[in-house]
Design an enzyme around this catalytic site. Structure first.
Site, PDB file in Angstrom:
ATOM      1  N   SER A   1       0.837  -1.198   0.000  1.00 13.20           N
ATOM      2  CA  SER A   1       0.000   0.000   0.000  1.00 13.20           C
ATOM      3  C   SER A   1       0.866   1.241   0.000  1.00 13.20           C
ATOM      4  CB  SER A   1      -0.896   0.009   1.246  1.00 13.20           C
ATOM      5  OG  SER A   1      -1.552   1.253   1.415  1.00 13.20           O
TER       6      SER A   1
ATOM      7  N   TYR B   1      -2.903  -0.194  10.310  1.00 10.27           N
ATOM      8  CA  TYR B   1      -2.665  -0.550   8.908  1.00 10.27           C
ATOM      9  C   TYR B   1      -1.294  -0.070   8.452  1.00 10.27           C
ATOM     10  CZ  TYR B   1      -3.791  -1.290   3.957  1.00 10.27           C
ATOM     11  OH  TYR B   1      -3.799  -1.717   2.649  1.00 10.27           O
TER      12      TYR B   1
END
Length: 296
Positions: A134, A147
């Protein structure tokens, strides 16, 4: 010629689904995974071979690896670790248990599955390991500490694995998407509601605002299943797609990572990720923090 075989995880929707269909269209034998029986049944109707996989369950991981290698007769050409979720919440409101759950699903489970597949690839002297990371594995963003941490850890582990597998014939790549059309926001919203005591937090007013923003974004998200053709059509060719692309953009990187003789170590997907990578290299830390705060 025998079809090449790829194991793709998290195929019930979004990136995983589009990539599974896209690789199948290119002639790959695709072994897809999903957690829920209904999703497994749906994927089978698409002509895919499907295994159950829950990254948070060690026995499920072991069974998936064993079954995938058996289906491929020990000749698994590639694995694409993709299944994950984002756990929102201010760091001070994240319990250790919630943080552990994030790492089990986004990091430890991926490591467990990958290390179970590497010996077969070493024996053959070839293989591709591709991780769906990501933009938040490059830069941090407020309210996404769990995250962020899982993806930063994934990037470090993946880079190390690439170095350690040098000369083995096994290539390792990381795909780093920015905003991609998927049900990711909806899943993140559910994780926030289920696992963080937003009402009891001293920041409850901030959470109310963030939840409203997530609800608006989740409500605008598309149906979770897009073929590569549908994804490309929905994205179009205008200015806006540079910020939010379809899952076909990740598929294009996966194709290169698995089929090119010289795959890239990192694939930066979307304008957002490319700018983040550039800022990380060129801007002073204080400027990076200002940009992160302004865009949050």
């Amino acid at each position: 010629m025998t079809a090449r075989t790829i194991l793709i995880t998290g195929c019930s929707s979004g990136i995983g689904y589009t990539c599974a269909i896209g690789m199948q269209q290119r002639g790959w034998r695709v072994i897809a995974t999903a957690r829920k029986p209904d999703d497994i049944a749906m994927l089978k109707t698409k002509g895919l071979e499907v295994l159950q996989l829950d990254y948070t369950d060690a026995s499920s991981i072991a069974a998936c690896a064993q079954q995938a290698l058996k289906l491929a007769d020990g000749k698994l050409d590639a694995v694409f670790n993709n299944g994950a979720y984002g756990q929102p919440g201010l760091v001070e409101d994240l319990s250790v248990g919630v943080l552990r759950e994030q790492f089990e699903a986004n990091f430890f489970g991926w490591h467990d599955l990958t290390t179970r597949l590497i010996p077969a690839m070493r024996d053959r002297g070839s293989g591709r390991i591709v991780q769906c990371s990501s933009v938040l594995g490059i830069i941090a963003a407020p309210y996404r500490g769990a995250y962020n941490a899982s993806k930063f850890a994934l990037e470090g582990l993946t880079d190390t694995l690439r170095l350690e597998l040098h000369g083995s014939g096994i290539k390792v790549s990381s795909i780093l998407p920015g905003p991609i059309r998927s049900r990711f926001t909806l899943h993140a919203l559910n994780a926030l509601r289920d696992k963080v005591d937003t009402a009891g937090s001293r920041h409850h007013a901030l959470y109310a605002k963030r939840i409203a923003e997530l609800e608006a974004t989740a409500g605008a998200e598309p149906a979770p299943l897009e073929t590569p053709e549908e994804s490309r059509k929905s994205t179009g060719n205008g200015l806006l797609p540079q910020y939010r692309l379809g899952p076909d953009a990740v598929l294009d990187c996966l194709i290169h990572a698995t089929e090119s003789a010289n795959p890239k170590p990192h694939y930066h997907v979307t304008y957002t990720t490319r700018m983040a990578a550039l800022a990380r290299r060129l801007l002073p830390d204080r400027w990076q923090e200002k940009l992160a705060l302004r865009s949050s």
